[in-house]
Motif scaffolding. Structure first.
Motif, PDB file in Angstrom:
ATOM      1  N   THR A 286      -5.255   8.759  11.590  1.00 15.85           N
ATOM      2  CA  THR A 286      -4.667   8.512  12.901  1.00 15.85           C
ATOM      3  C   THR A 286      -5.756   7.986  13.830  1.00 15.85           C
ATOM      4  OG1 THR A 286      -5.137  10.803  13.459  1.00 15.85           O
ATOM      5  CG2 THR A 286      -2.878  10.285  12.788  1.00 15.85           C
ATOM      6  N   ALA A 287      -5.327   7.455  14.953  1.00 14.78           N
ATOM      7  CA  ALA A 287      -6.295   6.973  15.937  1.00 14.78           C
ATOM      8  C   ALA A 287      -7.137   8.147  16.417  1.00 14.78           C
ATOM      9  CB  ALA A 287      -5.576   6.327  17.106  1.00 14.78           C
ATOM     10  N   GLY A 288      -8.406   7.878  16.730  1.00 14.24           N
ATOM     11  CA  GLY A 288      -9.305   8.944  17.163  1.00 14.24           C
ATOM     12  C   GLY A 288      -8.978   9.467  18.549  1.00 14.24           C
ATOM     13  N   ALA A 289      -8.283   8.664  19.357  1.00 12.57           N
ATOM     14  CA  ALA A 289      -7.872   9.105  20.696  1.00 12.57           C
ATOM     15  C   ALA A 289      -6.659   8.283  21.090  1.00 12.57           C
ATOM     16  CB  ALA A 289      -9.005   8.898  21.702  1.00 12.57           C
ATOM     17  N   THR A 290      -5.757   8.904  21.831  1.00 14.31           N
ATOM     18  CA  THR A 290      -4.551   8.170  22.233  1.00 14.31           C
ATOM     19  C   THR A 290      -4.466   8.035  23.743  1.00 14.31           C
ATOM     20  OG1 THR A 290      -3.396  10.270  21.995  1.00 14.31           O
ATOM     21  CG2 THR A 290      -3.134   8.666  20.209  1.00 14.31           C
TER      22      THR A 290
ATOM     23  N   GLY B 218      -7.141   7.694  27.520  1.00 16.50           N
ATOM     24  CA  GLY B 218      -8.497   7.566  28.045  1.00 16.50           C
ATOM     25  C   GLY B 218      -9.093   6.182  27.829  1.00 16.50           C
ATOM     26  N   TRP B 219     -10.360   6.053  28.224  1.00 17.47           N
ATOM     27  CA  TRP B 219     -11.036   4.757  28.281  1.00 17.47           C
ATOM     28  C   TRP B 219     -11.201   4.052  26.942  1.00 17.47           C
ATOM     29  CZ3 TRP B 219     -15.450   4.517  25.410  1.00 17.47           C
ATOM     30  CH2 TRP B 219     -16.025   5.732  25.041  1.00 17.47           C
ATOM     31  N   SER B 220     -11.208   4.794  25.829  1.00 18.00           N
ATOM     32  CA  SER B 220     -11.511   4.157  24.547  1.00 18.00           C
ATOM     33  C   SER B 220     -10.283   3.572  23.852  1.00 18.00           C
ATOM     34  CB  SER B 220     -12.200   5.154  23.614  1.00 18.00           C
ATOM     35  OG  SER B 220     -11.275   6.148  23.190  1.00 18.00           O
ATOM     36  N   VAL B 221      -9.100   3.832  24.412  1.00 17.57           N
ATOM     37  CA  VAL B 221      -7.873   3.448  23.707  1.00 17.57           C
ATOM     38  C   VAL B 221      -7.780   1.946  23.452  1.00 17.57           C
ATOM     39  CG1 VAL B 221      -5.366   3.338  23.933  1.00 17.57           C
ATOM     40  CG2 VAL B 221      -6.561   5.489  24.325  1.00 17.57           C
ATOM     41  N   THR B 222      -8.116   1.153  24.439  1.00 20.94           N
ATOM     42  CA  THR B 222      -8.034  -0.301  24.275  1.00 20.94           C
ATOM     43  C   THR B 222      -8.928  -0.765  23.128  1.00 20.94           C
ATOM     44  OG1 THR B 222      -7.962  -0.274  26.679  1.00 20.94           O
ATOM     45  CG2 THR B 222      -8.010  -2.434  25.612  1.00 20.94           C
ATOM     46  N   ALA B 223     -10.156  -0.243  23.129  1.00 23.87           N
ATOM     47  CA  ALA B 223     -11.092  -0.632  22.076  1.00 23.87           C
ATOM     48  C   ALA B 223     -10.585  -0.191  20.708  1.00 23.87           C
ATOM     49  CB  ALA B 223     -12.465  -0.017  22.345  1.00 23.87           C
ATOM     50  N   ARG B 224     -10.013   0.972  20.661  1.00 29.83           N
ATOM     51  CA  ARG B 224      -9.510   1.492  19.383  1.00 29.83           C
ATOM     52  C   ARG B 224      -8.348   0.647  18.876  1.00 29.83           C
ATOM     53  NH1 ARG B 224     -11.427   6.714  18.217  1.00 29.83           N
ATOM     54  NH2 ARG B 224     -12.543   7.724  19.939  1.00 29.83           N
ATOM     55  N   GLU B 225      -7.440   0.299  19.783  1.00 27.50           N
ATOM     56  CA  GLU B 225      -6.296  -0.509  19.347  1.00 27.50           C
ATOM     57  C   GLU B 225      -6.743  -1.881  18.851  1.00 27.50           C
ATOM     58  OE1 GLU B 225      -3.645  -0.232  22.664  1.00 27.50           O
ATOM     59  OE2 GLU B 225      -2.872   1.731  22.007  1.00 27.50           O
ATOM     60  N   ALA B 226      -7.717  -2.437  19.555  1.00 26.02           N
ATOM     61  CA  ALA B 226      -8.237  -3.741  19.117  1.00 26.02           C
ATOM     62  C   ALA B 226      -8.903  -3.619  17.743  1.00 26.02           C
ATOM     63  CB  ALA B 226      -9.240  -4.271  20.148  1.00 26.02           C
ATOM     64  N   ALA B 227      -9.580  -2.495  17.540  1.00 24.61           N
ATOM     65  CA  ALA B 227     -10.255  -2.287  16.258  1.00 24.61           C
ATOM     66  C   ALA B 227      -9.236  -2.159  15.126  1.00 24.61           C
ATOM     67  CB  ALA B 227     -11.144  -1.044  16.320  1.00 24.61           C
TER      68      ALA B 227
ATOM     69  N   LEU C 199     -18.307  12.491  22.491  1.00 23.62           N
ATOM     70  CA  LEU C 199     -17.259  11.468  22.522  1.00 23.62           C
ATOM     71  C   LEU C 199     -15.885  12.104  22.705  1.00 23.62           C
ATOM     72  CD1 LEU C 199     -16.200   8.529  22.087  1.00 23.62           C
ATOM     73  CD2 LEU C 199     -16.262   8.985  19.627  1.00 23.62           C
ATOM     74  N   ALA C 200     -15.636  13.198  21.984  1.00 20.38           N
ATOM     75  CA  ALA C 200     -14.325  13.845  22.031  1.00 20.38           C
ATOM     76  C   ALA C 200     -13.995  14.388  23.413  1.00 20.38           C
ATOM     77  CB  ALA C 200     -14.264  14.965  21.002  1.00 20.38           C
ATOM     78  N   GLU C 201     -15.025  14.603  24.223  1.00 23.19           N
ATOM     79  CA  GLU C 201     -14.779  15.202  25.542  1.00 23.19           C
ATOM     80  C   GLU C 201     -14.872  14.204  26.683  1.00 23.19           C
ATOM     81  OE1 GLU C 201     -17.483  18.466  25.507  1.00 23.19           O
ATOM     82  OE2 GLU C 201     -16.098  19.730  24.361  1.00 23.19           O
ATOM     83  N   ALA C 202     -15.344  13.002  26.384  1.00 24.49           N
ATOM     84  CA  ALA C 202     -15.456  11.982  27.425  1.00 24.49           C
ATOM     85  C   ALA C 202     -14.107  11.265  27.522  1.00 24.49           C
ATOM     86  CB  ALA C 202     -16.578  11.008  27.083  1.00 24.49           C
ATOM     87  N   THR C 203     -13.187  11.872  28.255  1.00 24.19           N
ATOM     88  CA  THR C 203     -11.804  11.394  28.196  1.00 24.19           C
ATOM     89  C   THR C 203     -11.293  10.736  29.482  1.00 24.19           C
ATOM     90  OG1 THR C 203     -11.165  13.644  28.743  1.00 24.19           O
ATOM     91  CG2 THR C 203     -11.038  13.003  26.423  1.00 24.19           C
ATOM     92  N   SER C 204     -12.165  10.619  30.477  1.00 23.84           N
ATOM     93  CA  SER C 204     -11.701  10.023  31.729  1.00 23.84           C
ATOM     94  C   SER C 204     -11.218   8.585  31.478  1.00 23.84           C
ATOM     95  CB  SER C 204     -12.846  10.005  32.743  1.00 23.84           C
ATOM     96  OG  SER C 204     -13.896   9.230  32.200  1.00 23.84           O
TER      97      SER C 204
ATOM     98  N   THR D 126     -14.305   2.584  14.492  1.00 26.30           N
ATOM     99  CA  THR D 126     -14.056   2.456  15.931  1.00 26.30           C
ATOM    100  C   THR D 126     -12.644   2.937  16.276  1.00 26.30           C
ATOM    101  OG1 THR D 126     -15.598   0.608  16.147  1.00 26.30           O
ATOM    102  CG2 THR D 126     -13.897   0.793  17.843  1.00 26.30           C
ATOM    103  N   TRP D 127     -11.703   2.609  15.420  1.00 28.03           N
ATOM    104  CA  TRP D 127     -10.322   3.031  15.657  1.00 28.03           C
ATOM    105  C   TRP D 127     -10.164   4.547  15.525  1.00 28.03           C
ATOM    106  CZ3 TRP D 127      -6.592   4.394  11.521  1.00 28.03           C
ATOM    107  CH2 TRP D 127      -5.325   4.732  12.043  1.00 28.03           C
ATOM    108  N   ALA D 128     -10.758   5.103  14.451  1.00 26.49           N
ATOM    109  CA  ALA D 128     -10.384   6.467  14.082  1.00 26.49           C
ATOM    110  C   ALA D 128     -11.389   7.557  14.424  1.00 26.49           C
ATOM    111  CB  ALA D 128     -10.097   6.509  12.587  1.00 26.49           C
ATOM    112  N   ALA D 129     -12.622   7.183  14.777  1.00 30.99           N
ATOM    113  CA  ALA D 129     -13.635   8.220  14.984  1.00 30.99           C
ATOM    114  C   ALA D 129     -13.189   9.200  16.063  1.00 30.99           C
ATOM    115  CB  ALA D 129     -14.963   7.596  15.368  1.00 30.99           C
ATOM    116  N   THR D 130     -13.294  10.484  15.773  1.00 30.78           N
ATOM    117  CA  THR D 130     -12.873  11.490  16.743  1.00 30.78           C
ATOM    118  C   THR D 130     -14.049  12.089  17.488  1.00 30.78           C
ATOM    119  OG1 THR D 130     -12.912  12.960  14.861  1.00 30.78           O
ATOM    120  CG2 THR D 130     -10.761  12.207  15.604  1.00 30.78           C
TER     121      THR D 130
END
Ligand SMILES: Nc1ncnc2c1ncn2[C@@H]1O[C@H](COP(=O)(O)OP(=O)(O)OP(=O)(O)O)[C@@H](O)[C@H]1O
Ligand SMILES: [Mg+2]
Lengths: 257, 438
Positions: free
Chosen positions: B29-33, B35-44, B121-126, B155-159
């Motif tokens: 699954t995606a590493g985050a759904t 917060g700030w990293s979502v765009t990068a994850r979806e692109a990845a 990373l898991a806690e930087a969710t702003s 990049t997509w999945a790292a939690t």
């Protein structure tokens, strides 16, 4: 009975190359007593270096007949490191370069390995440093050379001096010097000879391989042997070296026929 | 015209590739759904889907079988107790511990270091975060001209992972310590490090991370900043790891990375370095010891010079025995205008028996005329003359071989600037050799 104990005894030694059917030593008989200096002279390719390699345990040779003992122990059955621990030291005709291994590390590893093999304690860092500095100084080997990798970038003469430094550090029982004089300038020859002479004592024997009388002016031999085609063809006193220097080998070779 | 065409056409994922890729993506699954990293994850994720995961006949995987790194299930790996202190124990550092890919606060030091901010990373969710400009960004830059799908997958999945921002000279190293406690763990970590102008940091990594490990480290080194990286991979005999370093260097900056690898069955370490500012310097080095038929280690390095007067060095040494395999793929790309480039690459293997294999593909691609680049690759047996010389001085055969082995690795180890770190690794190396004496 002779006064000096027999240090090295070689009897009827026959050696061929392992890989090819080539006989190099064809029955060498030679005895070196403790406290004595024996010189070996002889034409190129007569088997002098081969003899020194076989005594120190290099691979690639096969002993087909005869024996060699040091202090009564059968050398030919031993690994090179066991022979070294027993007291054999070969100053190489062509010292080997070892990139990546520092000269100091090399010396220290060797000294401690031999101590360990003899059941002695390792030398302390300070004692070791003191000893190396002192010996290096007398051979005019500077600190910078000691830091460099073993023999890498050393001039021909520097390599030979480095061999003598190792010999001085290891204090062997039988020192084999294979053309240690070649590549040395006049002053270095004096330094090296002084280094060798400093080691001369009752408990140590020397086998000095050389082409020139000049070295023997500094390191006075007790006995001189002439080797030709894998055999000792003549043995005599220091005057034999002078004869070779003046007349070459032709007469001796003819005589031996 | 045809040149442009051939560049822009991408090979369409084959059916087998698509199946393998979908199987893997389906198991994750995606590493985050949020917060700030979502765009990068979806692109990845989109990148992974369009590239597809590596397949056995891919050119970039010619020497290394990607199967175990790609398949949906991670192969199990037995836990291993080395019975010795971790390599950097004597070094004063900030410890950050990950157990099977999950940050462990209880085992870590407080994430505090003067001039440095460290976040999980898991806690930087702003919604906004400085790392947004880097997370997946350097990875994406590194996909051209060679695709690295396993990094995009990460990049997509790292939690989990760390986000480190360095604004001064850090007074001690940050040590990422990995622990492997589950035989079936399949971990992904993604670390982002930003060194601001003139800042300096040493990053240490050690320990077995998981049964299977996929790691991405993105490093942005600003003008005049300095980054040192020293890592060890070892202790886990059944390790399967794919790691990527993506680094971008500014003017007069320094990047140095060294890896010591032992054991494991499948390790692929990729480093993708871009020199973008003038007078920058990048050194990537590695020493690897492989023993046994199972051992496969691959160093794949891609250095791009895109500025004036930069220096790069790649120094990779491998000692292989009992049927081990070592791989080196290294490239120096000098772009148009990157004059006065000084590029050096050496990859060497010491084969301790006739059974082991070293495969190397050194490459230079140069579009500037005033550069000095050299590369060399050799593979050879131990120098028997030198061994005899040592033995004739009383050194036993195995010590002689160890000395020669360490000597062979010295040029790589010398790339570690810090003496205490170099010593720590040398000790590790010596221990490894001693344990393998016959
Ligand atoms: N490994 C080898 N392979 C082939 N020939 C060899 C080998 N070792 C020795 N020989 C040959 O054996 C003979 C004796 O060589 P050796 O080096 O012992 O001579 P030497 O007396 O030391 O000569 P020099 O005075 O030139 O140093 C030479 O003909 C040499 O070519
Ligand atoms: Mg000779």
């Amino acid at each position: 009975m002779r006064k000096g104990k027999n240090m090295l005894e070689i009897k009827n030694l026959h050696v061929k190359l392992e890989e090819e059917d080539k006989q190099i030593l064809k029955g060498v008989d030679l005895t070196v007593e403790a406290g004595k200096v024996h010189a070996i002279m002889g034409p190129n390719g007569s088997g002098k270096s081969t003899l020194s390699y076989v005594l120190s345990g290099r691979e690639g040779y096969e002993v087909t007949e005869g024996s060699a003992t040091l202090l009564g122990e059968d050398l030919l059955e031993m690994d090179p490191e066991e022979r070294a621990a027993l007291g054999i030291f070969l100053a190489f005709q062509y010292p080997v370069e070892i990139p990546g291994v520092g000269n100091m590390t090399f010396l220290r590893t060797a000294v401690n390995a031999q101590r360990k093999a003899r059941g002695e304690e390792e030398i302390s860092s300070t004692d070791f440093l003191k000893l190396v500095r002192e010996k290096a100084k007398s051979l005019k080997i500077d600190a910078e050379m000691l830091k460099r990798p073993v023999n890498v970038g050393f001039s021909g003469g520097e390599k030979k001096r480095n061999e003598i430094l190792q010999m001085a550090m290891l204090e062997p029982k039988l020192c084999i010097l294979d053309e240690t004089d070649s590549g040395l300038d006049v002053d270095a020859m004096k330094l090296v000879s002084d280094g060798v002479n400093a080691l001369r004592d009752e408990g140590r024997g020397f086998l000095v391989i050389t082409h020139y009388q000049r070295l023997l002016d500094h390191i006075k031999p007790d006995v001189v042997h002439i080797m030709a085609d894998g055999r000792i063809i003549k043995t005599g006193g220091p005057e034999l070296a002078l004869e070779v220097e003046q007349n070459g080998y032709a007469d001796l070779l003819a005589e031996a026929q | 015209m045809s040149a442009i065409l051939s560049r822009s056409i991408k090979t369409k994922p084959s059916a087998a590739r698509t199946t393998a890729t979908e199987a893997r993506l389906g198991a994750m699954t995606a590493g985050a759904t949020a917060g700030w990293s979502v765009t990068a994850r979806e692109a990845a994720l989109a990148r992974v889907q369009s590239m597809g995961l590596p397949q056995p006949r891919d050119e970039y995987w010619r020497f290394t079988r990607p199967q175990s790194l790609v398949q949906a299930e991670a192969p199990a790996a037995a836990l291993f107790d080395a019975g010795e202190a971790p390599v950097f124990d004597e070094i004063d550092r900030v410890k950050i511990v990950f157990i099977d890919g999950v940050f462990s606060a209880a085992d870590s030091d407080p994430l505090e270091l003067a001039g440095v901010t460290i976040e999980r990373l898991a806690e930087a969710t702003s919604d906004i975060h400085w790392a947004k400009d880097l997370y997946g960004v350097l990875e994406e830059r590194g996909q051209d001209p060679v695709e690295r799908p396993l990094a995009a997958l990460n990049t997509w999945a790292a939690t989990d992972g760390v986000l480190i921002r360095v604004s001064a000279k850090a007074e001690k190293p940050v040590n990422l310590i990995y622990r492997h406690e589950s035989e079936t763990s399949d971990a992904m970590l993604h670390h982002v490090i930003k060194l601001e102008e003139g800042a300096e940091l040493t990053l240490l990594e050690n320990g077995p991370a998981a049964a299977r490990f996929n790691k991405v480290l993105e490093v942005d080194v600003a003008d005049e900043a300095r980054f040192h990286h020293v890592r060890t991979q070892g202790r886990d005999h059944e390790r399967r790891a794919a790691t990527h370093i993506f680094a971008r260097l500014g003017r007069e900056s320094l990047f140095k990375s060294f890896t010591l690898t032992a054991n494991g069955v499948m390790t692929r370490n990729e480093a993708v370095i871009e020199l973008l500012g003038d007078d920058a310097m990048a050194h990537v080095a590695g020493a690897c010891m492989g023993d046994g038929r199972e051992f496969h280690h691959d160093d794949t390095v891609f250095v791009t010079h895109d500025a004036l007067n930069c220096e790069s060095r790649q120094v990779f040494k491998k000692v292989l025995r009992n049927g081990a395999t070592g791989v080196f793929q290294g490239k120096i790309l000098v772009k148009e205008g990157a004059q006065k480039t000084d590029g050096y690459q050496i990859s060497q293997s010491l084969l301790l028996d006739g059974d082991s294999t070293f495969l190397a593909k050194p490459e230079l691609e140069i579009y500037a005329d005033d550069v000095a680049c050299s590369h060399g690759s050799t593979s050879g047996a131990i120098d028997e003359e030198a061994i005899f010389y040592l033995r004739s001085r009383g050194v036993d055969a195995s010590t002689a071989q160890d000395l020669m082995t360490i000597a062979f690795l010295a040029e790589a180890l010398d790339e570690i600037e810090d003496e205490a770190l170099r010593e720590a690794l040398l000790e590790r190396l010596t221990g490894w050799l001693e344990r393998r004496r016959g």
